[in-house]
Structure formats: structure tokens, C-alpha cells
Design a protein around this motif. Structure first.
Motif, PDB file in Angstrom:
ATOM      1  N   THR A   1     -12.263 -21.340  -5.982  1.00  0.00           N
ATOM      2  CA  THR A   1     -11.703 -20.540  -4.894  1.00  0.00           C
ATOM      3  C   THR A   1     -11.661 -19.057  -5.264  1.00  0.00           C
ATOM      4  N   ARG A   2     -11.926 -18.223  -4.275  1.00  0.00           N
ATOM      5  CA  ARG A   2     -11.903 -16.768  -4.455  1.00  0.00           C
ATOM      6  C   ARG A   2     -10.463 -16.262  -4.348  1.00  0.00           C
ATOM      7  N   LEU A   3      -9.998 -15.544  -5.389  1.00  0.00           N
ATOM      8  CA  LEU A   3      -8.639 -15.010  -5.410  1.00  0.00           C
ATOM      9  C   LEU A   3      -8.707 -13.496  -5.575  1.00  0.00           C
ATOM     10  N   LYS A   4      -8.240 -12.789  -4.596  1.00  0.00           N
ATOM     11  CA  LYS A   4      -8.212 -11.325  -4.707  1.00  0.00           C
ATOM     12  C   LYS A   4      -7.021 -10.930  -5.576  1.00  0.00           C
ATOM     13  N   THR A   5      -7.292 -10.205  -6.649  1.00  0.00           N
ATOM     14  CA  THR A   5      -6.237  -9.826  -7.588  1.00  0.00           C
ATOM     15  C   THR A   5      -5.780  -8.383  -7.419  1.00  0.00           C
ATOM     16  N   ARG A   6      -6.645  -7.551  -6.855  1.00  0.00           N
ATOM     17  CA  ARG A   6      -6.254  -6.141  -6.680  1.00  0.00           C
ATOM     18  C   ARG A   6      -7.023  -5.530  -5.517  1.00  0.00           C
ATOM     19  N   ASP A   7      -6.316  -4.716  -4.754  1.00  0.00           N
ATOM     20  CA  ASP A   7      -6.908  -4.027  -3.608  1.00  0.00           C
ATOM     21  C   ASP A   7      -6.416  -2.589  -3.647  1.00  0.00           C
ATOM     22  N   ASP A   8      -7.337  -1.674  -3.887  1.00  0.00           N
ATOM     23  CA  ASP A   8      -6.977  -0.265  -4.071  1.00  0.00           C
ATOM     24  C   ASP A   8      -7.715   0.571  -3.025  1.00  0.00           C
ATOM     25  N   MET A   9      -6.957   1.287  -2.216  1.00  0.00           N
ATOM     26  CA  MET A   9      -7.550   2.164  -1.206  1.00  0.00           C
ATOM     27  C   MET A   9      -7.041   3.576  -1.405  1.00  0.00           C
ATOM     28  N   ILE A  10      -7.957   4.529  -1.469  1.00  0.00           N
ATOM     29  CA  ILE A  10      -7.610   5.936  -1.633  1.00  0.00           C
ATOM     30  C   ILE A  10      -8.283   6.734  -0.522  1.00  0.00           C
ATOM     31  N   VAL A  11      -7.509   7.574   0.139  1.00  0.00           N
ATOM     32  CA  VAL A  11      -8.029   8.392   1.234  1.00  0.00           C
ATOM     33  C   VAL A  11      -7.585   9.834   1.026  1.00  0.00           C
ATOM     34  N   GLU A  12      -8.527  10.745   1.159  1.00  0.00           N
ATOM     35  CA  GLU A  12      -8.210  12.172   1.154  1.00  0.00           C
ATOM     36  C   GLU A  12      -8.357  12.690   2.580  1.00  0.00           C
ATOM     37  N   PHE A  13      -7.257  13.239   3.105  1.00  0.00           N
ATOM     38  CA  PHE A  13      -7.226  13.730   4.476  1.00  0.00           C
ATOM     39  C   PHE A  13      -7.280  15.256   4.500  1.00  0.00           C
ATOM     40  N   SER A  14      -7.867  15.778   5.567  1.00  0.00           N
ATOM     41  CA  SER A  14      -7.818  17.211   5.843  1.00  0.00           C
ATOM     42  C   SER A  14      -7.510  17.365   7.327  1.00  0.00           C
ATOM     43  N   ILE A  15      -6.247  17.678   7.635  1.00  0.00           N
ATOM     44  CA  ILE A  15      -5.839  17.755   9.035  1.00  0.00           C
ATOM     45  C   ILE A  15      -6.390  19.017   9.689  1.00  0.00           C
ATOM     46  N   VAL A  16      -6.217  20.154   9.010  1.00  0.00           N
ATOM     47  CA  VAL A  16      -6.745  21.429   9.500  1.00  0.00           C
ATOM     48  C   VAL A  16      -7.685  21.969   8.430  1.00  0.00           C
ATOM     49  N   PRO A  17      -8.967  22.210   8.766  1.00  0.00           N
ATOM     50  CA  PRO A  17      -9.914  22.711   7.762  1.00  0.00           C
ATOM     51  C   PRO A  17      -9.399  23.972   7.079  1.00  0.00           C
TER      52      PRO A  17
ATOM     53  N   SER B   1      -6.846  24.136   5.155  1.00  0.00           N
ATOM     54  CA  SER B   1      -5.428  24.041   4.805  1.00  0.00           C
ATOM     55  C   SER B   1      -5.235  23.034   3.678  1.00  0.00           C
ATOM     56  N   GLN B   2      -3.990  22.895   3.236  1.00  0.00           N
ATOM     57  CA  GLN B   2      -3.664  21.960   2.163  1.00  0.00           C
ATOM     58  C   GLN B   2      -4.018  20.542   2.584  1.00  0.00           C
ATOM     59  N   GLY B   3      -4.805  19.849   1.762  1.00  0.00           N
ATOM     60  CA  GLY B   3      -5.196  18.484   2.079  1.00  0.00           C
ATOM     61  C   GLY B   3      -4.127  17.479   1.706  1.00  0.00           C
ATOM     62  N   LEU B   4      -4.285  16.254   2.218  1.00  0.00           N
ATOM     63  CA  LEU B   4      -3.359  15.164   1.934  1.00  0.00           C
ATOM     64  C   LEU B   4      -4.080  14.057   1.181  1.00  0.00           C
ATOM     65  N   TYR B   5      -3.348  13.417   0.319  1.00  0.00           N
ATOM     66  CA  TYR B   5      -3.870  12.327  -0.505  1.00  0.00           C
ATOM     67  C   TYR B   5      -3.029  11.088  -0.226  1.00  0.00           C
ATOM     68  N   ALA B   6      -3.673   9.981   0.079  1.00  0.00           N
ATOM     69  CA  ALA B   6      -2.956   8.735   0.327  1.00  0.00           C
ATOM     70  C   ALA B   6      -3.565   7.633  -0.531  1.00  0.00           C
ATOM     71  N   ARG B   7      -2.699   6.832  -1.104  1.00  0.00           N
ATOM     72  CA  ARG B   7      -3.181   5.717  -1.911  1.00  0.00           C
ATOM     73  C   ARG B   7      -2.333   4.484  -1.627  1.00  0.00           C
ATOM     74  N   ARG B   8      -2.995   3.392  -1.305  1.00  0.00           N
ATOM     75  CA  ARG B   8      -2.312   2.120  -1.104  1.00  0.00           C
ATOM     76  C   ARG B   8      -2.876   1.108  -2.094  1.00  0.00           C
ATOM     77  N   THR B   9      -2.036   0.658  -3.009  1.00  0.00           N
ATOM     78  CA  THR B   9      -2.442  -0.277  -4.043  1.00  0.00           C
ATOM     79  C   THR B   9      -1.689  -1.581  -3.862  1.00  0.00           C
ATOM     80  N   ILE B  10      -2.429  -2.688  -3.837  1.00  0.00           N
ATOM     81  CA  ILE B  10      -1.813  -4.009  -3.726  1.00  0.00           C
ATOM     82  C   ILE B  10      -2.284  -4.862  -4.901  1.00  0.00           C
ATOM     83  N   SER B  11      -1.327  -5.449  -5.604  1.00  0.00           N
ATOM     84  CA  SER B  11      -1.639  -6.371  -6.698  1.00  0.00           C
ATOM     85  C   SER B  11      -1.128  -7.756  -6.330  1.00  0.00           C
ATOM     86  N   TYR B  12      -1.890  -8.781  -6.714  1.00  0.00           N
ATOM     87  CA  TYR B  12      -1.556 -10.160  -6.358  1.00  0.00           C
ATOM     88  C   TYR B  12      -1.441 -10.990  -7.639  1.00  0.00           C
ATOM     89  N   SER B  13      -0.537 -11.981  -7.617  1.00  0.00           N
ATOM     90  CA  SER B  13      -0.371 -12.837  -8.798  1.00  0.00           C
ATOM     91  C   SER B  13       0.247 -14.169  -8.396  1.00  0.00           C
TER      92      SER B  13
END
Length: 853
Positions: A353-369, A371-383
Motif C-alpha cells: 500500500t502507498r503511504l504518504k509520509t510528507r507533503d510540503d507546499m511552498i508558495v511565493e506570492f507577489s500581490i503588487v509588483p 512591493s514586499q512579497g509573501l512567503y507561504a509554506r504548508r507542511t504536513i507529516s503523517y505517521s
């Protein structure tokens, strides 16, 4: 001895020559021009970092990935880097002009490993071993699905943090940071781009997930929630729902990947071979396993597809996927997202069976060209994966998909230390301390206050923990209409700081032309304890309300207030207005499953205005008339997500089906009721996705008045007299243009997500999107409710120009351009039928401003 001296002499000569040559080179400028591109898709990589190693100089590539460097500074080599790609070092000839094409390889692959590149070669699907390989992969993707088991449980740790991106200490000298120098003590480093970041929000959640195959059920039991950061200015639960919708768990084994409120085509989708170009690029070792690397890129880099790689175990009949790495094309028609990286790892259980152990998403946003950018990271670990039957099966009987433990939000630090599946950085754990320091600075303190007012629409009389009364909503303070002239309004609501169960709200309004005072008072008792305001989900309450105000016939706004200043400007005279005196009591209960039940008891008195008289067929004039009755409403919206504003709810998305059924009964003679009202209405709406080719919102409605009623109680279509685009309304219909006692209506809007514009030369760079809409209404007025046939009914007002529908529906169509400057939509609307009716608009332009990815 002579030989040694000779060697020394030769060495000195060589050193002198090298020094002279170096001096001459240093005196000449070095010029380097070129472009940085993706090694797989061959598309340019804008805003990539170019560093002169051995110096403190560096630049960024432009929006087309191009760069030019001209310098006399001594340096060793050039280093090229951008998020999601392997850094590359290039040596150039000093003192000369160098032309470069720099190919960066997505992280995890070295240049020596790439054996096939998609470039602008003539790609073929037939006979392509990569296509045959992915087709076999698609055929086997369900064979190792963990949901093939009867039960499936696992522990889950989720961390989501938001930060200001590329927040270097060089900004210390800027005037705006003179009073905020302490924030530089909280800087972290991005693990992907290596840029300094300043965390402004950190959210953590610990839970256990339960799956049952039959009868199907999925539950998440949350044991710990921890949040801190600047998003405390907003409604935190609503923000959490929004973020969970935007940054959803990525499942590449389906046909679509749902992120950023869009549908990306999965590389394993059934349409994948017609959407992606596939390449077998190498074999390499991943986590100790020999894997085949499958690379892919969309045919059109502006559509909703991924650039990425799958790592599949070699010589495995089940074609087990060990790792997934995804990013998006730079040219994609996706707002505000500069970079995105998704990295998933899998392990194989003993039974395959396939078991996902880690899911890492990183996004760099630029709302107004710029201007100061935004960094978002969502990390999920499974056990702690298990396929055994849970000991406590009662979890599957719990209401709603997510069940929160009573003490989940107050767990001590020791709990988090023991249960985190991965460590948290020191500065990520210091958000509360940072916010305390920021709020000690008056400039930040008052800026936060103003932002809270702009977002919520209300002015609090204290902090969020002490305010017992909030004034608002502020966008209804000034408005106007033909009857009242200038309308001024002031109101407010009590909060849970006064009482967590009992809430009051109200307003007073005054029209300068009719010189009448309007008012409303409401008292609501919630059976559930609230955190701040009464409208927090789920509602279970009893509410009493009394108001005296205007009532606009044939104009009901779905997601805004009639006093909103932005809908006050009308395309026609807005005089289909009477007065309403309403007293009502309502019991309402919402459930986590999406079912809402409401029972409303009301006494409504309609009063005439100078524009809308009440005159029966005998010539008798009436100042008012009343109706007393009950309305039962059933609403079912499983999976619905919305932002909890204090006076309304704003949909986060419309993916969930919404079914609404209501029936009203008001007996004649009850408390002076003039007629019997017996009315039934049904509406169904749903958003349908067509993968990366957009979506369509479809709304179907129907209603019937089973009894004889006066014209204010008939089924009046919802006309939009403003220049704004309003949902579930007719943009070119006049108020009370049609009167019906039975109807069927439809509203179909298709958003192709740039399917046409993404293919047009030059136009595609504007990232515009198309909108096409078609709506209509087919109804009739029975003889029973025709005032011309019954003298006891009120005559239709002369200014209304009411008409019965002929044997054809009212229809209108709109074609629009969306995503102008990422926030503006402009529609051109045509009236398709009843075009020769006097006083109507045959066509027109409508606008709307909205936020979307």
C-alpha cells in the motif's frame, strides 16, 4: 644551486606575467548577457538571482528571464538560482563580452542526469516510450491506494506559516523600519530559496484521521490547534477555512489537483497524455531505491498544469511512486503566485500500500509588483498508519467531517513538544512575542485598528477581548434612493464579551427627502457559546426582530446590503419602493453536515409610498395592509465554505451544491391578514469544473403562488438597477417589469480561465480571462391573480409598467473580460427578448471588483 635559482627565477617571471595579465583584465569591463531558462520546458525563468561569487554584487533577471551585467569588479564565477531549481555555477571570460543561455534544472536532478529535453522539438505521442510508461502508471495507480482497505487511520501534523519574503537586514536603514528594528531579531531563512523571511503568522494542528470504506465516512479528530500572528485582525475561523481551501492537500492520483481555488490537471489524469508532454529523463536513487524519473510539462505553459517529475521504482510491476515534485510554469495565468513548489514522499507498507509520509507546499506570492512579497509554506507529516478497525467506532457517528476536542486550543507547550512530528524553528514559536512588541509601537497599533475596521466593517469600542459593542457596518452609513433622497444610517452589534449567548443589534436611518426615521432592533439567543459574534458557524438560536424601513419591490441583493454605497448609483429611477413594518421570531439550526432548518413566524405590514399606492378595483385607497404567517426553510449545502462576516456570509467558493426549499403559509384574517399566502420556492445551484478548462456556475429556481395575493406578494423577478454585477439578478430588467405567480429561471455562467486569451499572441501576456453568461426567466400570471379580473386586488401602479410574460421567456446574455489588473471584471450585456418594451435598456456595461487566483 644554479638549478634552484633558475627555478626561482622562472617562478617569479610567471607570477609577474600572471599579475600583469590580471591587472590588464581587471582594467577592462566584463560584460555578461543572456537568459535563464527551465531545462525541461525551455521557458524563461523571470526574477532569478544572479550572484557574482567572490563579491557582494548580484542582480535579478527581468520578467523575460534576461539579464545584463557590466562590471569591473573582480569575481570568481556567476551563480544562478531560483526557488525550486538547482543552483548553477558558470565561469566566464573576464574582461570580455559573454553571451549565455543558462539552463536551470528543477531541484533533485543534476544536469548530467537529463538525457531528454522538451525544447521546441517535434513532440510525438505515438511510439513515445514515456507516454507508454505513464499510461501503465495510470492503469496501476489505484492498485496501491490505501483506501482499498476497509479502514485506514493515521496521525497528522500540519504546520502553516506566512512570512514577508526576501526580508533582508538591508531594510533596517529604511525610514519605515526605524521604530521596528527589533523585528530583524525574528528573521528566518527560506529552506528553498535561501532568502531571509520574517514570519508573520504560524498555525499548527495535530489530529488523527479516520477512514471507513463502507458505509463511506471520513473524519478528522483534532487534538491540538495553535495559532498566532497578524491574521488575528480577521475572523480566524474564516481565515482558516479560506487557507484550507486555497492550500488543499494535493492528490496527484486523481484527475484534478485542487489548489489556489483552481483545478490543475494532474499528470496522472485520464486526459494527461493530451495535456502534457512526457519524458523519461533518467534513472537515479531516491531514498535508497533505484527509480525511473518521469518528467512532464504542459503543451501550453499558460494553462493550469504543472512542471514536474515523478520518481517510480524501477522493475516494479505495481509501478510504485516514491516521490513527487511539482512546480508551475512562470507564464501560467495564475494571479499573485510567483513560485510554487510541491514535494511529496511516499513509503510502501508491507502489503504494498502507498503511504504518504510528507507533503510540503511552498508558495511565493507577489500581490503588487515591486512591493514586499509573501512567503507561504504548508507542511504536513503523517505517521502511525493502521488498517485495523478503530477501537472507538463512535467517531464515525460524530457530526461533521472535522471534530475538535474541547481542549484542543488550550494544550500546553509540553503537549506540542511531545506530539510535533517535526521540529519548529525558534522564531516560528515566537509569534506571540513578536506581535506583543509590534503592538507596543503606536504606528502599528493604529494601523492594525484601521485594517480591522476595513475588513470587518465595524468599529470596536475596545480590543477584541474587551469590546462589548461594535459600531457598523460602516459601508452602509451613506446611501440614497428616489424615495428617501440622501439616506444616513448608524448602528451596531453587541459582542460575546458582553454575553456569549445573548446578542443584540440594531440601527436607525433617516431619509432627507421623505423625512422619516427608520429603525431596527434584534435580540438573539444562541444555544451555542460564541467567540465574538452571533453569526459564527454553526448557528443554533432563537431570534426576535422588529423593524420599520423601506422595501424595494423586485430588488433583493444576495450578498450585500441595500444601503451599500456601491449599489446606490442606479441606471434608472429607483421608485418601486414601499414601507415595511416587520415583527418576526425565528428558530434556526445549522449542522456540520450542511443541513439548515429555519422556522419563521412573522407579522408584516406594508405601507404605501407616494410612488406605490394601494388601490383596489373599486377605487378604494388603502394606507397599508398586513399579513401574518409562518415560513419553513430547509437548506442543504454539504461542504460549503464561507467567510463569516458579522452581517452576512461571503462564499469562499461555490463548489458545494446548495439546495434551498421554502414554504410560506399566511391565512386570511389571521391578525387582520388581507389575503391567504400559500407559496413554495425551490432553488438548486452548483459549480461544475472542467478540469483546467474552467468552470460553470449553474443556478436553477422555481416557484409557485398557490393562492390569490396582492401585487407586493407576487413572485417578482430580481432586477439589478445598479451598474455593478450582482449575482442571481437580471442586469437589464426593470424592477417590477414582470409579475408572476409561477416561474422557472436559470442562470448559467461559464469561466473558461483564459482558454481563448491564453492562445492569442500578445493578448496572452495580459493574463485576461473570458466570461460568458446566459440567464432567463419563464413565468406567467394566472387569472386568479390578475387585478384586471378581480376588483378586490390592488391595481398595478402606473409607474411600474408591469406586464405579463407572453409565451416566451425573458433572456439576457453577457460576454465579459475578467482578471483586468487581476481584480476587475467588465461585462457587456445584451437583452435578447422583450427588447421593444418602452423604457428598458437593450444593452449595457456592468463592472465588478473581486479577488481570485
Amino acid at each position: 644551486m644554479i638549478i634552484n635559482r633558475f627555478r626561482i627565477a622562472i617562478t617569479l617571471v610567471i607570477l609577474l606575467w600572471v599579475a600583469t595579465a590580471w591587472s590588464q583584465t581587471a582594467d577592462r569591463a566584463t560584460t555578461v548577457r543572456g537568459v535563464v531558462i527551465d531545462s525541461i520546458s525551455r521557458e524563461p525563468l523571470p526574477y532569478s538571482a544572479v550572484f557574482l561569487r567572490g563579491s557582494d554584487m548580484g542582480i535579478q533577471t527581468d520578467e523575460n528571464g534576461r539579464f545584463t551585467i557590466r562590471t569591473r569588479v573582480n569575481f570568481i564565477s556567476l551563480q544562478f538560482s531560483t526557488m525550486g531549481y538547482t543552483t548553477k555555477e558558470v565561469f566566464v571570460k573576464k574582461g570580455e563580452t559573454n553571451e549565455l543561455t543558462v539552463e536551470l534544472v528543477p531541484t533533485g536532478v543534476t544536469l548530467s542526469e537529463v538525457v531528454i529535453k522538451p525544447g521546441k522539438e517535434k513532440y510525438k505521442k505515438k511510439g513515445n516510450p514515456a507516454v507508454e510508461f505513464v499510461e501503465r502508471l495510470m492503469a496501476r495507480k489505484e492498485s496501491n491506494d490505501p483506501k482499498n482497505h476497509d479502514f485506514y487511520t493515521y496521525n497528522k501534523y500540519e504546520k502553516m506559516n506566512f512570512a514577508l519574503n526576501d526580508f533582508s537586514e538591508k531594510q533596517k536603514d529604511k525610514w519605515m523600519f526605524k521604530k521596528f528594528k527589533f523585528i530583524f531579531d525574528y528573521l528566518d531563512t527560506s529552506e528553498v530559496s535561501g532568502k531571509p523571511i520574517l514570519n508573520v503568522s504560524v498555525k499548527e494542528k495535530i489530529s488523527k484521521s479516520y477512514y471507513r470504506k463502507s458505509p463511506h465516512s471520513e473524519k478528522e479528530y483534532v487534538t491540538g490547534i495553535k495559532r498566532a500572528g497578524i491574521d488575528e485582525i480577521f475572523d480566524e475561523e474564516s481565515v482558516q477555512r479560506f487557507l484550507e481551501d486555497v492550500l488543499q492537500d494535493v492528490d496527484i492520483f486523481g484527475n484534478n489537483v485542487n489548489i489556489m481555488q483552481n483545478r490543475f490537471v494532474s499528470p496522472l489524469s485520464r486526459i494527461g497524455v493530451n495535456f502534457y508532454k512526457y519524458y523519461l529523463t533518467d534513472t537515479l536513487v531516491v531514498d535508497g531505491r533505484r527509480c525511473i524519473e518521469l518528467s512532464f510539462a504542459p503543451f501550453n505553459d499558460r494553462t493550469f498544469g504543472f512542471l514536474g517529475r515523478l520518481y517510480v521504482e524501477e522493475a516494479d510491476t505495481n509501478m510504485f511512486i516514491r516521490r513527487v515534485r511539482l512546480n508551475v510554469p512562470k507564464a501560467i495565468n495564475l494571479n499573485y503566485v510567483e513560485n510554487m513548489l510541491i514535494d511529496q514522499t511516499f513509503e510502501r507498507a508491507d502489503d504494498g500500500t502507498r503511504l504518504k509520509t510528507r507533503d510540503d507546499m511552498i508558495v511565493e506570492f507577489s500581490i503588487v509588483p515591486g512591493s514586499q512579497g509573501l512567503y507561504a509554506r504548508r507542511t504536513i507529516s503523517y505517521s502511525d498508519f493502521s488498517f485495523d478497525r478503530p477501537e472507538d467506532m463512535s467517531i464515525f457517528k460524530a457530526e461533521g467531517k472535522v471534530v475538535e476536542a474541547a481542549d484542543a486550543r488550550v494544550m500546553p507547550d509540553e503537549y506540542w513538544k511531545d506530539h510535533r512530528l517535526e521540529p519548529i524553528k525558534k522564531n516560528e514559536n515566537a509569534m506571540s512575542r513578536l506581535m506583543t512588541q509590534l503592538r507596543a509601537v503606536p504606528a502599528f497599533y493604529w494601523t492594525e485598528k484601521v485594517l480591522k475596521v476595513l475588513v470587518s466593517g465595524y468599529i470596536p469600542t475596545g480590543s477584541e477581548k474587551t469590546s462589548k459593542f461594535d459600531f457598523g457596518p460602516m459601508n452602509t452609513t451613506i446611501s440614497g434612493n428616489t424615495l428617501e433622497g440622501l439616506r444616513l444610517r448608524a448602528g451596531g452589534i453587541t459582542t460575546a464579551n458582553l454575553n456569549k449567548h445573548l446578542f443584540a443589534k440594531g440601527y436607525v436611518a433617516y431619509g432627507t427627502k421623505d423625512e422619516k426615521l427608520k429603525y431596527e432592533g434584534e435580540l438573539e439567543y444562541s444555544f451555542k457559546e460564541k467567540k465574538y459574534h452571533a453569526k459564527e458557524f454553526p448557528i443554533h438560536s432563537v431570534r426576535a426582530r422588529h423593524h420599520y424601513d423601506i422595501y424595494q419591490l423586485g430588488q433583493q441583493y444576495m450578498f450585500t446590503n441595500m444601503d451599500n454605497i456601491f449599489v446606490a448609483i442606479k441606471r434608472q429611477t429607483n421608485d418601486k419602493i414601499i414601507y415595511e413594518r416587520l415583527s418576526e421570531m425565528e428558530y434556526k439550526r445549522e449542522s456540520e453536515s450542511g443541513l439548515t432548518v429555519a422556522l419563521n413566524l412573522s407579522n408584516r405590514i406594508f405601507e404605501t409610498s407616494k410612488f406605490m399606492p394601494f388601490v383596489d378595483g373599486y377605487g378604494n385607497w388603502y394606507r397599508d395592509y398586513s399579513q401574518t404567517g409562518a415560513t419553513l426553510t430547509l437548506r442543504y449545502a454539504p461542504g460549503e465554505k464561507f467567510y463569516d462576516a458579522r452581517h452576512t456570509r461571503v462564499p469562499i467558493n461555490l463548489d458545494a451544491p446548495i439546495i434551498l426549499l421554502s414554504h410560506t403559509i399566511s391565512p386570511k384574517g389571521l391578525f387582520g391578514g388581507r389575503t391567504t399566502i400559500n407559496k413554495t420556492e425551490l432553488s438548486v445551484q452548483k459549480r461544475f469544473w472542467f478540469s483546467a478548462f474552467g468552470y460553470s456556475d449553474i443556478i436553477l429556481k422555481g416557484g409557485k403562488m398557490w393562492s390569490q395575493v396582492n401585487y407586493p406578494d407576487l413572485l417578482l423577478p430580481n432586477a439589478n438597477l445598479s451598474y455593478t454585477i450582482q449575482p442571481e439578478s437580471y442586469s437589464l430588467m426593470n424592477a417590477m417589469e414582470f409579475v408572476n405567480d409561477q416561474y422557472l429561471s436559470w442562470d448559467v455562467t461559464y469561466y473558461p480561465n483564459g482558454a481563448l486569451f491564453n492562445r492569442l499572441p500578445l493578448i496572452k501576456y495580459l493574463k485576461l480571462r473570458e466570461v460568458i453568461g446566459f440567464r432567463g426567466l419563464y413565468g406567467s400570471l394566472s387569472d386568479r391573480n390578475n387585478p384586471a379580473l378581480h376588483n378586490n386586488l390592488f391595481r398595478m401602479p402606473g409607474n411600474a409598467l408591469c406586464r405579463e410574460m407572453q409565451k416566451r421567456p425573458y433572456m439576457e446574455m453577457n460576454v465579459g473580460i475578467d482578471n483586468i489588473f487581476t481584480v476587475l471584471r467588465i461585462d457587456y450585456v445584451w437583452r435578447l427578448t422583450y427588447r421593444n418594451t418602452p423604457g428598458v435598456d437593450r444593452n449595457g456595461v456592468r463592472i465588478a471588483m473581486h479577488f481570485s487566483f
